[in-house]
Design a protein around this motif. Structure first.
Motif, PDB file in Angstrom:
ATOM      1  N   ARG A 187      30.185 -46.640  34.278  1.00 39.36           N
ATOM      2  CA  ARG A 187      30.416 -45.911  33.028  1.00 39.36           C
ATOM      3  C   ARG A 187      31.101 -46.819  32.026  1.00 39.36           C
ATOM      4  O   ARG A 187      31.866 -47.712  32.367  1.00 39.36           O
ATOM      5  N   ASP A 211      34.078 -36.344  38.373  1.00 38.23           N
ATOM      6  CA  ASP A 211      35.139 -35.564  37.734  1.00 38.23           C
ATOM      7  C   ASP A 211      34.654 -34.145  37.485  1.00 38.23           C
ATOM      8  O   ASP A 211      33.541 -33.939  36.993  1.00 38.23           O
ATOM      9  N   HIS A 252      39.410 -35.346  40.182  1.00 46.46           N
ATOM     10  CA  HIS A 252      38.601 -36.515  40.556  1.00 46.46           C
ATOM     11  C   HIS A 252      38.336 -36.346  42.049  1.00 46.46           C
ATOM     12  O   HIS A 252      39.265 -36.289  42.856  1.00 46.46           O
ATOM     13  N   HIS A 305      32.810 -45.845  38.512  1.00 47.29           N
ATOM     14  CA  HIS A 305      33.505 -44.592  38.818  1.00 47.29           C
ATOM     15  C   HIS A 305      33.178 -44.206  40.251  1.00 47.29           C
ATOM     16  O   HIS A 305      32.035 -43.870  40.554  1.00 47.29           O
ATOM     17  N   HIS A 352      41.717 -32.484  35.173  1.00 45.05           N
ATOM     18  CA  HIS A 352      40.442 -32.467  35.899  1.00 45.05           C
ATOM     19  C   HIS A 352      40.680 -32.801  37.356  1.00 45.05           C
ATOM     20  O   HIS A 352      41.765 -33.244  37.730  1.00 45.05           O
TER      21      HIS A 352
HETATM   22 ZN   LIG Z   1      37.249 -39.689  38.186  1.00 43.50          ZN
END
Ligand SMILES: [Zn+2]
Length: 213
Positions: free
Chosen positions: A22, A37, A120, A33, A118
């Motif tokens: 990303r 997420d 992960h 990544h 969020h």
């Molecule tokens: Zn993440």
């Protein structure tokens, strides 16, 4: 590979950033990544995080970048949950079931500036983080209900619908309800229940007769 999730880690599932390369906004730069997420549930104050499969808490710790972290060992794979609001109440070694509450979504980290709340989420297979998305989209129900259990649920729901959710007449209808109960238009039972078609027609018919039309 034999990887099977039996619960989503967050309900509803809303992927805000996928696994893989990303762009982080810097010219020519990208990072890899290693997780997915997942966004919060906007209908609730707090978003619960759930274990995706049965397992054992392998780790429950703080890391300056990851924040509060939980890792579950499911036998042939592991799952990692990070940025929890506070430390998970489940100590290392606890057994967990698929769908069990393991913590609250947060934005805990010391090194990432301005991070939104969020989860992960990482899927670890043979000590490597792999893309969890196909497994998240391949969820099966943990329990299958028997026919008798389904019938029982339907029976209870019908009973609930017919009885209404409350037994108290609401303020605005109280006077009319009392008067008509006294006049015999209703029996005074289940004021919040639904009216059937036959009750509606009976009522209209009675009103027509009262007014002589
Ligand atoms: Zn993440």
């Amino acid at each position: 590979m034999n990887i099977q999730f039996n619960s989503l880690p967050v309900v509803p599932l809303r992927i805000t950033s996928k696994y893989g390369h990303r762009n982080i906004g810097l010219k020519g730069a990208s990072t890899f990544h290693r997780g997915i997420d997942l966004g919060r549930d906007f209908s609730k104050q707090e978003t619960e995080i759930l274990a995706v499969a049965d397992g054992v808490i392998a780790n429950n710790y703080w890391n300056n970048t990851r924040g509060w972290v939980v890792i579950i060992d499911h036998g042939n794979f592991k799952t990692l949950y990070q940025h929890l609001k506070r430390q998970s109440p489940l100590p290392k070694g606890s057994r967990v079931k698929a769908g069990q509450h393991i913590g609250i979504m947060g934005a805990s980290t010391k090194t990432i500036r301005g991070m939104a709340m969020h989860l992960h989420f990482e899927l670890i297979y043979r000590n490597k983080s792999i893309d969890a998305e196909p497994y998240l989209k391949n969820i099966v129900e943990v329990e299958e209900l028997t026919e008798e259990q389904v019938r029982e649920i339907v029976r209870e729901e019908i009973k609930e619908a017919l009885s209404g959710n409350g037994s108290e007449v609401q303020g605005w209808a109280k006077k009319a309800w009392e008067e008509e109960t006294a006049a015999g238009l209703t029996t005074g039972e289940r004021p919040l229940g639904y009216m059937t078609r036959q009750e509606g027609i009976y009522l209209l018919n009675k009103i027509k007769k009262l007014f002589g039309k």
